[in-house]
Design an enzyme around this catalytic site. Structure first.
Site, PDB file in Angstrom:
ATOM      1  N   THR A 106      46.193  34.878  46.907  1.00 27.59           N
ATOM      2  CA  THR A 106      45.447  33.798  46.242  1.00 27.59           C
ATOM      3  C   THR A 106      46.258  32.500  46.221  1.00 27.59           C
ATOM      4  O   THR A 106      45.718  31.457  45.895  1.00 27.59           O
ATOM      5  CB  THR A 106      45.053  34.182  44.784  1.00 27.59           C
ATOM      6  OG1 THR A 106      46.243  34.506  44.055  1.00 27.59           O
ATOM      7  CG2 THR A 106      44.106  35.358  44.760  1.00 27.59           C
TER       8      THR A 106
ATOM      9  N   ARG B 241      37.090  29.370  38.059  1.00 30.94           N
ATOM     10  CA  ARG B 241      37.358  29.065  36.660  1.00 30.94           C
ATOM     11  C   ARG B 241      36.534  27.845  36.242  1.00 30.94           C
ATOM     12  O   ARG B 241      36.073  27.068  37.072  1.00 30.94           O
ATOM     13  CB  ARG B 241      38.848  28.823  36.438  1.00 30.94           C
ATOM     14  CG  ARG B 241      39.566  30.153  36.384  1.00 30.94           C
ATOM     15  CD  ARG B 241      41.003  29.993  36.005  1.00 30.94           C
ATOM     16  NE  ARG B 241      41.840  29.800  37.161  1.00 30.94           N
ATOM     17  CZ  ARG B 241      43.157  29.982  37.156  1.00 30.94           C
ATOM     18  NH1 ARG B 241      43.761  30.350  36.065  1.00 30.94           N
ATOM     19  NH2 ARG B 241      43.853  29.781  38.247  1.00 30.94           N
TER      20      ARG B 241
ATOM     21  N   GLY C 153      63.662  45.360  38.610  1.00 32.01           N
ATOM     22  CA  GLY C 153      64.770  46.058  39.269  1.00 32.01           C
ATOM     23  C   GLY C 153      65.692  45.075  39.969  1.00 32.01           C
ATOM     24  O   GLY C 153      66.931  45.194  39.909  1.00 32.01           O
TER      25      GLY C 153
ATOM     26  N   ALA D 163      55.342  35.912  33.399  1.00 35.31           N
ATOM     27  CA  ALA D 163      54.126  35.151  33.115  1.00 35.31           C
ATOM     28  C   ALA D 163      53.099  36.115  32.550  1.00 35.31           C
ATOM     29  O   ALA D 163      52.486  36.884  33.282  1.00 35.31           O
ATOM     30  CB  ALA D 163      53.600  34.506  34.394  1.00 35.31           C
TER      31      ALA D 163
ATOM     32  N   LYS E  62      48.781  43.049  32.575  1.00 33.26           N
ATOM     33  CA  LYS E  62      49.718  42.138  31.903  1.00 33.26           C
ATOM     34  C   LYS E  62      50.311  42.779  30.653  1.00 33.26           C
ATOM     35  O   LYS E  62      51.481  42.572  30.327  1.00 33.26           O
ATOM     36  CB  LYS E  62      49.014  40.822  31.552  1.00 33.26           C
ATOM     37  CG  LYS E  62      48.688  39.956  32.778  1.00 33.26           C
ATOM     38  CD  LYS E  62      49.946  39.375  33.418  1.00 33.26           C
ATOM     39  CE  LYS E  62      49.616  38.384  34.513  1.00 33.26           C
ATOM     40  NZ  LYS E  62      50.821  37.832  35.169  1.00 33.26           N
TER      41      LYS E  62
ATOM     42  N   ASP F  96      55.142  40.609  49.759  1.00 29.20           N
ATOM     43  CA  ASP F  96      54.336  41.222  48.705  1.00 29.20           C
ATOM     44  C   ASP F  96      55.302  41.897  47.724  1.00 29.20           C
ATOM     45  O   ASP F  96      56.044  42.804  48.116  1.00 29.20           O
ATOM     46  CB  ASP F  96      53.408  42.255  49.355  1.00 29.20           C
ATOM     47  CG  ASP F  96      52.494  42.935  48.354  1.00 29.20           C
ATOM     48  OD1 ASP F  96      52.786  42.892  47.143  1.00 29.20           O
ATOM     49  OD2 ASP F  96      51.490  43.519  48.800  1.00 29.20           O
TER      50      ASP F  96
ATOM     51  N   SER G  14      50.328  37.051  40.737  1.00 30.66           N
ATOM     52  CA  SER G  14      49.134  37.805  40.293  1.00 30.66           C
ATOM     53  C   SER G  14      47.888  36.972  40.561  1.00 30.66           C
ATOM     54  O   SER G  14      47.919  35.751  40.381  1.00 30.66           O
ATOM     55  CB  SER G  14      49.175  38.087  38.783  1.00 30.66           C
ATOM     56  OG  SER G  14      47.992  38.766  38.387  1.00 30.66           O
TER      57      SER G  14
ATOM     58  N   TYR H 240      43.112  43.035  34.682  1.00 29.93           N
ATOM     59  CA  TYR H 240      44.081  41.950  34.485  1.00 29.93           C
ATOM     60  C   TYR H 240      44.783  42.114  33.131  1.00 29.93           C
ATOM     61  O   TYR H 240      46.018  42.100  33.046  1.00 29.93           O
ATOM     62  CB  TYR H 240      43.355  40.610  34.554  1.00 29.93           C
ATOM     63  CG  TYR H 240      44.245  39.393  34.447  1.00 29.93           C
ATOM     64  CD1 TYR H 240      45.168  39.095  35.442  1.00 29.93           C
ATOM     65  CD2 TYR H 240      44.141  38.526  33.358  1.00 29.93           C
ATOM     66  CE1 TYR H 240      45.978  37.961  35.352  1.00 29.93           C
ATOM     67  CE2 TYR H 240      44.936  37.391  33.269  1.00 29.93           C
ATOM     68  CZ  TYR H 240      45.849  37.119  34.258  1.00 29.93           C
ATOM     69  OH  TYR H 240      46.644  35.992  34.166  1.00 29.93           O
TER      70      TYR H 240
ATOM     71  N   GLY I 141      51.341  29.580  44.281  1.00 27.15           N
ATOM     72  CA  GLY I 141      50.111  29.462  43.493  1.00 27.15           C
ATOM     73  C   GLY I 141      50.073  28.157  42.708  1.00 27.15           C
ATOM     74  O   GLY I 141      50.983  27.321  42.821  1.00 27.15           O
TER      75      GLY I 141
HETATM   76  N1  UDP Z   1      32.622  29.506  32.657  1.00 28.57           N
HETATM   77  C1  UDP Z   1      31.400  28.884  32.779  1.00 28.57           C
HETATM   78  N2  UDP Z   1      30.991  28.492  34.015  1.00 28.57           N
HETATM   79  C2  UDP Z   1      31.741  28.675  35.147  1.00 28.57           C
HETATM   80  C3  UDP Z   1      32.990  29.285  35.010  1.00 28.57           C
HETATM   81  C4  UDP Z   1      33.401  29.700  33.753  1.00 28.57           C
HETATM   82  O1  UDP Z   1      30.689  28.696  31.783  1.00 28.57           O
HETATM   83  O2  UDP Z   1      31.271  28.286  36.246  1.00 28.57           O
HETATM   84  C5  UDP Z   1      33.032  29.951  31.316  1.00 28.57           C
HETATM   85  C6  UDP Z   1      33.512  31.403  31.243  1.00 28.57           C
HETATM   86  O3  UDP Z   1      32.419  32.275  31.038  1.00 28.57           O
HETATM   87  C7  UDP Z   1      34.447  31.350  30.061  1.00 28.57           C
HETATM   88  C8  UDP Z   1      35.033  29.928  30.114  1.00 28.57           C
HETATM   89  O4  UDP Z   1      34.153  29.169  30.930  1.00 28.57           O
HETATM   90  O5  UDP Z   1      33.736  31.502  28.852  1.00 28.57           O
HETATM   91  C9  UDP Z   1      36.419  29.864  30.733  1.00 28.57           C
HETATM   92  O6  UDP Z   1      36.380  30.577  31.926  1.00 28.57           O
HETATM   93  P1  UDP Z   1      37.582  30.610  32.942  1.00 28.57           P
HETATM   94  O7  UDP Z   1      37.156  31.465  34.080  1.00 28.57           O
HETATM   95  O8  UDP Z   1      38.019  29.227  33.259  1.00 28.57           O
HETATM   96  O9  UDP Z   1      38.785  31.288  32.157  1.00 28.57           O
HETATM   97  P2  UDP Z   1      38.915  32.475  31.103  1.00 28.57           P
HETATM   98  O10 UDP Z   1      39.347  31.787  29.866  1.00 28.57           O
HETATM   99  O11 UDP Z   1      37.608  33.167  30.901  1.00 28.57           O
HETATM  100  O12 UDP Z   1      39.927  33.358  31.699  1.00 28.57           O
END
Ligand code: UDP
Length: 321
Positions: free
Chosen positions: A44, A195, A111, A123, A158, A65, A84, A154, A19
């Site tokens: 992923t 993200r 284990g 992590a 965690k 896995d 993950s 998630y 990853g």
């Molecule tokens: N976000 C956004 N546009 C996108 C993707 C994410 O505005 O195309 C926003 C999302 O709603 C969050 C922030 O960016 O408020 C960070 O999102 P990310 O998925 O990177 O990580 P998170 O901190 O939420 O796990």
């Protein structure tokens, strides 16, 4: 690079090693003279993240896995459990696998750590704090998580993994470490992982609208991957059993982050606003007092530098098709 012969060379298992973070950790441990076993089911993760390491005789790849029974031959000195799904769209698409790897997977890997007498590092994540009511977030904050919301798969996986790790430490006496990772970015993030950073950068590079969710006033604090890896390496070698936040405290709104990326890439993309995902945390910033005091760690790479390096990577990926 530290020299070591085959006998005293330390061996580490990195789950999720193909990853984004796992692959950087594989590189770092090889550079420090360790033998690295990278385990990944490639759900992923991406084999291209570690292909350049295949020529190294101290690097091994296992396509497995970790929610199934896992066997690793020989000695293990350390295990880093990074397997993950980790981006919101991934764990929304893979809710059961996300819960399984955090629970069953963590149990299997603990284990294995017990059987090998290996030091185990989990992590974990700033998502343990949920939509936080304490700001910035110190490790002592217990969090504000919605267990039945879409992100709960998630967050709770965690949180369970942390509880399981502490139980193995207390009950079986194994050496454990827990890192709570805040938003991290850098080369090898997947272009389409959903993200904020990969979304904004690929949209900017392709001239598509930049999709800010909500009004963009929610905040995040972005850490460059090399800084994170340094913090994790130090944590593994420390005596700190309780969770430690590793992240960059420089906080900004998502709208400002989007504008910064438009400016840096010289893009003509316009910013558009879309619906805010359910339970999206309104603020997030790590309190890194503990990491500073106990690990002598703090981030070194500023946002400009980190974004430029990441931009070069995305440009290269996009031009390679
Ligand atoms: N976000 C956004 N546009 C996108 C993707 C994410 O505005 O195309 C926003 C999302 O709603 C969050 C922030 O960016 O408020 C960070 O999102 P990310 O998925 O990177 O990580 P998170 O901190 O939420 O796990």
């Amino acid at each position: 690079m530290a020299e070591a012969n085959q006998v005293d060379r330390k061996r580490v298992l990195i789950t999720g090693g193909a990853g984004f973070l796992g692959s950087h950790l594989c590189e770092r441990f090889l550079a420090e003279g360790w033998e690295v076993i990278c385990m990944d089911n490639l759900l992923t993760g991406d084999i291209s993240n570690v292909e350049h390491l295949f020529a190294d005789k101290y690097f091994h790849f296992e396509h497995r896995d970790v929610t199934e029974y896992i066997h690793v031959g020989g000695r293990l000195d350390a295990i880093l459990h990074f397997a993950s799904p980790a981006s919101p769209i991934d764990y929304l698409e893979l809710p059961i696998q996300t819960l399984k790897v955090g629970s069953l997977g963590t149990h299997k890997v603990l284990g294995l750590a017990r059987a090998k007498g290996a030091r185990f590092l989990l992590a974990s994540t700033s998502e343990c704090y949920g939509d936080p009511l304490v700001h910035p977030q110190p490790e002592s904050y217990w969090g504000n998580v919605n267990p039945v919301g879409p992100r709960g798969v998630y967050d709770e996986a965690k949180r369970f993994a942390e509880a399981m790790t502490m139980a193995y430490h207390r009950f079986h006496g194994i050496e454990t470490r827990i890192v709570r990772i805040f938003n991290t970015y850098g080369p090898r993030m997947r272009l389409k992982d959903g993200r904020a950073l990969p979304a904004f950068m690929s949209q900017a590079l392709e001239g598509d609208p930049i999709t800010v969710f909500g009004d963009g006033s929610q905040t995040r604090s972005f850490c460059y991957v090399d800084d994170l890896v340094e913090g994790i390496y130090r944590l593994l070698h420390s005596e700190e059993v309780e969770p430690v936040n590793i992240g960059n405290p420089s906080e900004m709104t998502i709208l400002d982050f989007a504008k910064k990326i438009v400016e840096l890439t010289g893009s003509r993309s316009e910013i558009t606003f879309e619906a805010l995902p359910e339970d999206d945390p309104k603020v997030r910033q790590p309190d890194i007092t503990k990491a500073k005091e106990r690990l002598g760690w703090e981030p070194k790479v500023d946002l400009e530098t980190g974004l430029r390096r990441t931009f070069e990577y995305f440009q290269a990926r996009l031009s390679a098709g």
